[in-house]
Design an enzyme around this catalytic site. Structure first.
Site: not given
Ligand code: NAI
Ligand code: 15L
Length: 265
Positions: A32, A49, A72-73, A134, A164
């Site tokens: 990360d 990065d 970026i999420s 996004y 999730c």
């Molecule tokens: P999060 O935002 O909590 O975690 C993403 C991580 O990526 C962060 O720890 C951040 O520091 C890191 N990051 C951001 N820019 C970076 C860079 N330039 N270099 C290295 N690391 C970097 O997101 P979350 O919820 O953990 O989701 C994980 C993945 O799953 C994401 O790609 C998100 O788009 C995808 N996702 C998640 C969903 C969910 O319900 N949690 C739903 C749909 C997609």
């Molecule tokens: C996503 O893609 C986001 O990363 C997560 O934070 C949630 O908001 C999810 O979708 C959602 O649609 O609930």
């Protein structure tokens, strides 16, 4: 697997899955841009990065599987999305190509199709309808992965994750929710199935009110066990029901469809 790379390890999903993934490989290489705490005996921590090509090359070296959660999420300034989700994806795929093409799970998102209505039932053939920059970046990621599969044979699971998290937070998530246990069982199938290809997989549990059809990937043998329905009474009791005119009740992407295009500094 000998060494499984997990990017985005400091994020919400990365933290939730870190312990659960222990049995998947001898070594978990967690990465990360943010702090990931202390490494356990079976873990390697690499701060990196995704926008840094040389660093991503070193990151991928020696890995025989990649779970790509980093980036970026949510909706954000384009410059941030550009670095992490576009340049970062290109860097990851070039590094994979130079390092034996380990199988990749790409955390795509329901926001690739967020402008579909909640009365639509989609399979993987539905054209993309992203609901913001996004979502567009996840469409780019899917297209990039598809090209690397067709051109080089690089296999990727394009997992369009719904929501999730430990439990659904609102009425919309009764449809989009995927439990951590179901995500883990999906991950196991993705890395164990003899031939993966480059399929779209809808990332939701076995929710009664789901909007997505995974029959095209029945060959994975993934059978999600959880069902958001068991949280319905709790949601009804604690979360105000949105009005029928509210985006969260109309669109699959919910409130993301209302996000603005953020100004750069
Ligand atoms: P999060 O935002 O909590 O975690 C993403 C991580 O990526 C962060 O720890 C951040 O520091 C890191 N990051 C951001 N820019 C970076 C860079 N330039 N270099 C290295 N690391 C970097 O997101 P979350 O919820 O953990 O989701 C994980 C993945 O799953 C994401 O790609 C998100 O788009 C995808 N996702 C998640 C969903 C969910 O319900 N949690 C739903 C749909 C997609
Ligand atoms: C996503 O893609 C986001 O990363 C997560 O934070 C949630 O908001 C999810 O979708 C959602 O649609 O609930």
């Amino acid at each position: 697997m000998k060494r499984l790379l997990v990017t985005g390890a400091a994020g919400g999903l990365g933290k939730a899955m870190r312990g659960r993934l222990k049995g998947m490989a001898d070594v978990l290489r967690l990465s990360d841009i943010a702090d990931m705490g202390e490494a356990a005996a079976h873990e390697e921590l690499v701060v990196c990065d995704l926008g840094d090509r040389a660093a991503v090359d070193r990151l991928v070296e020696g890995c025989d599987g990649i779970i790509h959660l980093g980036g970026i999420s949510v909706e954000d300034k384009f410059s941030k999305i550009l670095n992490a989700n576009l340049l970062g994806l290109y860097n990851l795929y070039e590094a994979a190509r130079a390092n034996g093409m380990p199988r990749i799970l790409f955390a795509s998102s329901n926001h690739t199709i967020g402008f579909y209505g909640q009365d639509d039932y989609l399979d993987a053939s539905a054209p993309m309808r992203p609901d913001g920059l996004y979502g567009v970046s996840k469409c780019f990621g899917e297209a990039l992965a598809s090209m690397y599969f067709d051109k080089f044979g690089q296999e990727t699971a394009l997992v369009r994750i719904g929501s999730c998290m430990e439990k659904p937070k609102n009425h919309r998530m009764l449809s989009t929710w995927m439990s951590h246990d179901d995500f883990l069982s999906m991950i196991e199938r993705i890395f164990r199935v003899p031939r993966l290809g480059c399929p779209v997989i809808w990332g939701c549990s076995n929710n009664d009110s789901r909007w997505w059809d995974n029959s095209a990937v029945s060959y994975l043998g993934w059978h999600p066990k959880d069902n958001a329905e068991r949280f319905r009474a709790e949601i009804e009791a604690t979360v105000p029901r949105p009005s029928a005119q509210d985006s969260i009740a109309i669109y699959q992407g919910g409130p993301f469809v209302d996000d603005p295009i953020f100004e750069e500094d």
